[in-house]
Design an enzyme around this catalytic site. Structure first.
Site, PDB file in Angstrom:
ATOM      1  N   LYS A 256       0.836  -1.200   0.000  1.00 47.28           N
ATOM      2  CA  LYS A 256       0.000   0.000   0.000  1.00 47.28           C
ATOM      3  C   LYS A 256       0.875   1.255   0.000  1.00 47.28           C
ATOM      4  CE  LYS A 256      -3.872   1.957   2.657  1.00 47.28           C
ATOM      5  NZ  LYS A 256      -4.755   1.723   3.818  1.00 47.28           N
TER       6      LYS A 256
ATOM      7  N   SER B 130      -9.125   2.936   2.895  1.00 50.14           N
ATOM      8  CA  SER B 130      -8.069   3.469   2.057  1.00 50.14           C
ATOM      9  C   SER B 130      -7.249   2.416   1.315  1.00 50.14           C
ATOM     10  CB  SER B 130      -7.122   4.336   2.902  1.00 50.14           C
ATOM     11  OG  SER B 130      -6.536   3.584   3.954  1.00 50.14           O
TER      12      SER B 130
ATOM     13  N   SER C 222     -10.174   0.671   6.985  1.00 49.35           N
ATOM     14  CA  SER C 222      -9.544   0.814   5.670  1.00 49.35           C
ATOM     15  C   SER C 222      -9.110  -0.489   5.020  1.00 49.35           C
ATOM     16  CB  SER C 222      -8.335   1.744   5.767  1.00 49.35           C
ATOM     17  OG  SER C 222      -8.750   3.065   5.999  1.00 49.35           O
TER      18      SER C 222
END
Length: 480
Positions: free
Chosen positions: A86, A162, A186
């Site tokens: 990520k 996210s 997230s």
């Protein structure tokens, strides 16, 4: 397995791919080339990646093949398995933008602890997956990438955030498993809308180093197509010998835990009320479906009122806290740069800039009390079942249709079920339930009632997975 079957390599689970690599029926280079090809063809359409690192990936894959040839893989359980990280955590030698076109990209000298453990386990680095600016909103759309991350089940709907880029990539077969992080849902909300398993471990199971906050709300964790694959990645990133802030010694094997089945009757709390109002009927149906399955497996299911409902003061405390953190992170940013931030980052920074120190401390006190109430209400249960979100995957741009400044409130209403697990430190997992008549995946959240109950949570989730049989369900792009 030979190169002639490379077009179906992504049909194998991550555990199966690792076995094929160890057996040398597929090479790490072949597997890496397969995923790089899929990323080249499909990644842009899905808004899944920020940076790809083909040269690095092929070097690491070739080294993995040399290690296999020498028999040097005993302590590298992910050797040769491609993965992406990520775009919010330091990765040695790879630029990380933190989802921001305003802040400079950083190419770190050292990996974040969790990233480094995954790489040390032998994983091949394919690049970075799309994340929103500073990981703030529950959608993934940045000027860095120029297009939103979408669920592969409907390219007009958000992959959430996210960890939206990671979820989109895994669901579409661009990577076998993915690294995510979760500060208020997230990992879990992207998993739910992309038909995946997403694990938010107990606080401290995965190291937060280099820690950016004393409070430890966010944690790294895995996203995967099934529970065993998620456990495989969690094993790689878990703390074994605590030496840092909040760290908790993990059990010997999360994979082994995912393969065990409950030997006693569990007491399960179930609720669907979000505290904000109407919940989509499909989300309620998903919870009801899982509750019936748990009863069928012999567990005691108890319908309860929401043990930690939101109220106006708590909502304000939540945004005050996030705003204060964002304001601190961006202190000293020139005004012209601040105006160029993404809309929701700007909103949070402006809110935080208006806070005094006493207001920020007051917000943390309110959130701690909220978490305490949640833990106390679950004390007589083994686990809890709730929706992951109040609705299905949202059409692109939905949160910003309305008055300016309303978007953060809309996002919280949609994702109201997930922040309290971060605040309390309790483990939680999003598992797929079913697909709607419109073809949209639905997730259900299981929450462990005690810190460290992650093995039990994985065991129950795997048992439900067997009942539901979602592992072979794929979006339309899977076969491309």
């Amino acid at each position: 397995m030979s190169a002639s079957t490379a077009t179906v390599l992504h049909d194998l689970t991550a555990v199966e791919q690792c076995a094929a690599l160890r057996d040398r029926t597929v090479s790490a280079v072949e597997l890496t080339e397969h995923y790089l090809d899929r990323i080249d063809r499909l990644g842009e359409r899905l808004g899944a990646f920020v940076v790809t690192t083909p040269e690095l990936a092929l070097r690491e894959a070739a080294e993995a093949d040399r290690r296999f040839a020498r028999g040097d893989d005993a302590h590298r359980p992910l050797q040769g398995l491609p993965i992406a990280f990520k775009d919010l955590q330091p990765i040695a030698g790879v630029p990380v933008t933190n989802g921001s076109a305003v802040l400079p990209a950083v190419t770190a000298e050292h990996d974040a602890e969790a990233v480094g453990l995954i790489r040390a386990a032998g994983a091949v680095t394919l690049g970075t997956t799309h994340a929103p600016e500073l990981g703030i909103p529950c959608y993934t759309d940045t000027t860095v990438v120029g297009r939103p991350a979408v669920t592969p089940y409907d390219l007009g709907r958000s992959a959430s955030g996210s960890s939206g880029g990671a979820a989109a990539a895994i669901a579409a077969g661009l990577i076998p498993v993915g690294h995510g992080s979760d500060g208020a849902g997230s990992i879990r909300t992207p998993a739910a809308v992309c038909g995946l398993v997403g694990v938010k471990p107990s606080r401290g199971v995965v190291s937060a180093a280099p820690a950016s906050s004393f409070f430890g709300f966010s944690t790294d964790g895995p996203l995967a197509r099934n529970v065993e694959d998620a456990a495989l990645l969690l094993d790689a990133m878990a703390v074994r010998t605590p030496r840092g802030l909040h760290e908790l010694a993990a059990p010997a094997s999360f994979v082994a835990a995912s393969r065990r089945r409950a030997t006693r009757r569990l007491r399960v709390a179930v609720w669907t009320d979000s505290g904000f109002g109407a919940v989509h009927p499909e989300n309620t149906a998903a919870v009801d479906r899982i509750a019936l399955m748990l009863e069928g497996l012999g567990h005691e299911v108890v319908e309860v009122a929401n043990p930690a409902p939101w109220d106006t003061d708590l909502v304000q405390a939540f945004f005050d806290y996030i705003g204060g953190v964002v304001s601190g992170l961006l202190a000293g940013l020139p005004p012209a740069h601040a105006q160029a931030l993404e809309e929701d980052t700007r909103w949070m920074k402006q809110r935080g800039d208006r806070l005094g120190a006493a207001d920020f401390v007051k917000s943390t006190t309110a959130l701690a009390a909220f978490a305490d109430r949640f833990i106390a209400k679950l004390a007589s249960y083994d686990l809890a079942v709730s929706p992951v979100s109040a609705g299905v995957a949202v059409p692109l741009g939905s949160f910003h249709r309305g008055q300016s400044g309303d978007a953060p409130y809309r996002m919280l209403e949609w994702s109201a079920y997930t922040p309290v697990q971060n605040l309390s430190g309790l483990p939680a997992i999003s598992i797929p339930s079913h697909v709607t008549a419109d073809g949209l995946p639905l997730g259900v959240q299981l929450t462990g009632a005690a810190i460290g109950s992650d093995p039990m949570l994985l065991s129950v989730a795997a048992q439900l997975e067997e009942q539901i049989g979602w592992a072979q369900r794929h979006p339309p792009v899977w076969g491309e």
